[in-house]
Design an enzyme around this catalytic site. Structure first.
Site, PDB file in Angstrom:
ATOM      1  N   HIS A  79      -6.460   6.395 -10.383  1.00 19.51           N
ATOM      2  CA  HIS A  79      -5.715   7.652 -10.291  1.00 19.51           C
ATOM      3  C   HIS A  79      -4.216   7.427 -10.102  1.00 19.51           C
ATOM      4  O   HIS A  79      -3.790   6.533  -9.373  1.00 19.51           O
ATOM      5  CB  HIS A  79      -6.281   8.569  -9.199  1.00 19.51           C
ATOM      6  CG  HIS A  79      -6.189   8.072  -7.800  1.00 19.51           C
ATOM      7  ND1 HIS A  79      -5.127   8.358  -6.968  1.00 19.51           N
ATOM      8  CD2 HIS A  79      -7.040   7.335  -7.049  1.00 19.51           C
ATOM      9  CE1 HIS A  79      -5.325   7.830  -5.776  1.00 19.51           C
ATOM     10  NE2 HIS A  79      -6.475   7.184  -5.796  1.00 19.51           N
ATOM     11  N   ASP A 196      -2.416   2.736  -3.012  1.00 19.73           N
ATOM     12  CA  ASP A 196      -3.508   3.633  -3.361  1.00 19.73           C
ATOM     13  C   ASP A 196      -2.916   4.772  -4.186  1.00 19.73           C
ATOM     14  O   ASP A 196      -2.294   5.678  -3.630  1.00 19.73           O
ATOM     15  CB  ASP A 196      -4.160   4.146  -2.072  1.00 19.73           C
ATOM     16  CG  ASP A 196      -5.211   5.202  -2.280  1.00 19.73           C
ATOM     17  OD1 ASP A 196      -5.618   5.425  -3.425  1.00 19.73           O
ATOM     18  OD2 ASP A 196      -5.603   5.829  -1.276  1.00 19.73           O
ATOM     19  N   GLU A 230      -7.076  12.934  -7.689  1.00 17.07           N
ATOM     20  CA  GLU A 230      -8.085  12.273  -6.858  1.00 17.07           C
ATOM     21  C   GLU A 230      -7.851  12.530  -5.378  1.00 17.07           C
ATOM     22  O   GLU A 230      -8.808  12.696  -4.612  1.00 17.07           O
ATOM     23  CB  GLU A 230      -8.080  10.772  -7.139  1.00 17.07           C
ATOM     24  CG  GLU A 230      -9.271  10.009  -6.566  1.00 17.07           C
ATOM     25  CD  GLU A 230      -9.084   9.558  -5.122  1.00 17.07           C
ATOM     26  OE1 GLU A 230     -10.073   9.153  -4.493  1.00 17.07           O
ATOM     27  OE2 GLU A 230      -7.935   9.625  -4.611  1.00 17.07           O
ATOM     28  N   GLU A 231      -6.593  12.564  -4.944  1.00 18.28           N
ATOM     29  CA  GLU A 231      -6.293  12.693  -3.518  1.00 18.28           C
ATOM     30  C   GLU A 231      -6.654  14.059  -2.944  1.00 18.28           C
ATOM     31  O   GLU A 231      -6.681  14.228  -1.726  1.00 18.28           O
ATOM     32  CB  GLU A 231      -4.811  12.394  -3.255  1.00 18.28           C
ATOM     33  CG  GLU A 231      -4.399  10.942  -3.489  1.00 18.28           C
ATOM     34  CD  GLU A 231      -5.029   9.956  -2.510  1.00 18.28           C
ATOM     35  OE1 GLU A 231      -5.834  10.377  -1.656  1.00 18.28           O
ATOM     36  OE2 GLU A 231      -4.726   8.753  -2.608  1.00 18.28           O
ATOM     37  N   ASP A 251     -10.105   1.568  -6.863  1.00 22.55           N
ATOM     38  CA  ASP A 251      -9.351   2.218  -5.795  1.00 22.55           C
ATOM     39  C   ASP A 251      -9.079   1.206  -4.687  1.00 22.55           C
ATOM     40  O   ASP A 251      -9.549   0.062  -4.738  1.00 22.55           O
ATOM     41  CB  ASP A 251     -10.123   3.425  -5.249  1.00 22.55           C
ATOM     42  CG  ASP A 251      -9.208   4.581  -4.881  1.00 22.55           C
ATOM     43  OD1 ASP A 251      -8.112   4.313  -4.328  1.00 22.55           O
ATOM     44  OD2 ASP A 251      -9.574   5.739  -5.126  1.00 22.55           O
ATOM     45  N   HIS A 331      -3.636   4.923   3.360  1.00 19.96           N
ATOM     46  CA  HIS A 331      -2.999   6.214   3.637  1.00 19.96           C
ATOM     47  C   HIS A 331      -1.957   6.100   4.752  1.00 19.96           C
ATOM     48  O   HIS A 331      -1.656   7.086   5.435  1.00 19.96           O
ATOM     49  CB  HIS A 331      -4.030   7.289   3.975  1.00 19.96           C
ATOM     50  CG  HIS A 331      -4.772   7.784   2.766  1.00 19.96           C
ATOM     51  ND1 HIS A 331      -5.446   8.977   2.733  1.00 19.96           N
ATOM     52  CD2 HIS A 331      -4.937   7.245   1.530  1.00 19.96           C
ATOM     53  CE1 HIS A 331      -5.990   9.155   1.544  1.00 19.96           C
ATOM     54  NE2 HIS A 331      -5.702   8.108   0.802  1.00 19.96           N
TER      55      HIS A 331
END
Length: 406
Positions: A79, A196, A230-231, A251, A331
């Site tokens: 992504h 990410d 995606e997030e 990922d 994250h």
């Protein structure tokens, strides 16, 4: 595993290309909803490799690497979207109240430099706690809670009231992208926000480059898929071809206490919060990693979901798996190592050049003929102590003082 792709030597990976692609992607802000520039960049990368692609209405990219057969086709997905924030309110003190885009803690937004994208331009700023200066607030700086309602954005403008913000063109709903702050160490460690999933995108493009450069033969069509939501959970819910039977998501994998993932290896995820991944596809990837000597770990993630979950929840009857690069502090201030990115890229190439799980999967429905098998009768464990005959359970009285077993 009787798979022609499992014993062929893999070509060398162009790591310089991977690193260049990663740094260029990181330089392009792409919080969910503000992904057009990243889509255009990635499309240009595919064009340079001579790989045809299509773009959906909103910007997901579906590319095609032709194989010896068109079905059962497979997708490899990463992504382009990242976390970010959005302006929720223009505050009376000339600062901005914000809300997150995606799921991440305000703890990791504090102190971050950022760009606010207004309708007419860009404004730089910093995300700060409400009480920042120890010289003004003393111990209250350490006592304030963590949360998005506890931070604000100080813009680099002479703004001391809401009117100043409006005059500068700032509005509710403006997108915010935090600086990625990439740093690559000579020893191979890579630090940045948004590894990410831009590191996985770079790995996927590098795997595609290996296929092109070395004219690798693919048994079936492969569709590199780049998603843009995606997030926030929807991800690969769209843009899949109807003939796709297998999908492997790429990922970040979680290197943390209690996890089995390493920053120096690829991770093959057995299950995340959406449930187990396909038994046969997952074990195929494990077998490929063993066959090619690719450093890898198996892991389970309790608080994690990926593009694979979105694809299945959208009603796609496909086999799914999740593989990733080991990364620390997902994250947050993320870190990985060159070893993990090379391992992931090699595993993707091995998968692309391998046979599909089942040729039968070229049809969405079929008979039992050719259907997969997980546990063969000969593999079943035999109890060391024979069970009592059925009539023992049904007819024999229990000894006195003991409850009858049923």
């Amino acid at each position: 595993m009787n798979d022609p792709g499992s014993h062929l030597a893999l070509p060398a990976i162009d790591y310089a290309y991977l690193e260049e692609t990663l740094l260029q992607l990181l330089a392009i802000p792409s919080p969910v909803g503000l992904t057009d520039a990243a889509v255009r960049y990635t499309a240009g990368r595919l064009e340079a490799l001579g790989i045809p692609y299509e773009i959906t209405r909103r910007g997901a990219i579906r590319a095609t690497l032709r194989g010896q057969a068109s079905q059962p086709a497979r997708a490899v997905v990463a992504h382009l979207d990242t976390l970010g924030a959005m302006v929720r309110a223009l505050k009376p003190n000339g600062r901005l109240e914000i809300v997150p885009i995606g799921h991440w803690s305000a703890r990791f937004a504090e102190g971050g430099r950022l760009t606010v994208f207004t309708d007419h331009g860009q404004v730089r700023g910093t995300c700060l706690p409400l009480k920042t200066s120890g010289h003004a607030f003393g111990d209250e700086v350490d006592a304030q809670p963590v949360g998005w309602e506890q931070v604000e954005v100080r813009v680099d403008l002479p703004a001391t009231c809401r009117g100043d913000l409006l005059a500068a063109g700032l509005e509710v709903g403006d997108w915010i992208a935090f600086d990625p702050q990439p740093e690559i160490q000579p020893g191979g460690y890579i630090n940045a926000r948004y590894l990410d999933d831009k590191a996985a995108v770079a790995a996927l493009l590098t795997a595609c480059k290996a296929v092109r450069d070395h004219r690798l033969v693919l048994p079936v069509d492969v569709h590199p898929l780049l998603t843009i939501t995606e997030e926030i959970g929807s991800g690969a819910s769209a843009a899949l071809h109807g003939e796709i039977a297998e999908m492997v998501s790429l990922d970040i994998s979680i290197a943390a206490e209690g996890q089995n993932t390493s920053e120096h290896a690829a991770t093959i995820c057995m299950q995340d919060m959406s449930g187990p991944f396909d038994y046969h596809l997952t074990h195929k990837l494990i077998a490929l990693a063993h066959a090619h000597g690719i450093p890898h770990r198996r892991d389970i993630f309790r608080y994690y979901r990926s593009d694979s979950a979105a694809a299945v929840e959208a009603g796609n009857d496909i086999r799914t798996a999740l593989i990733g690069f080991g990364g620390d502090a997902s994250h947050a201030q993320e870190r990985t190592h060159r070893d993990a990115l090379e391992a992931l890229t090699r595993l993707v190439v091995a998968y692309m050049t391998s046979e599909p799980v089942a040729r039968r999967d070229c049809r969405s429905m079929g008979s039992l003929d050719g259907f997969t098998e997980q546990l063969c009768p000969g593999d079943m464990a035999v109890p060391s102590t024979p069970l009592p005959a059925p009539e023992t359970f049904l007819g024999d009285p229990a000894p006195e003082g003991e409850a009858q077993k049923r």
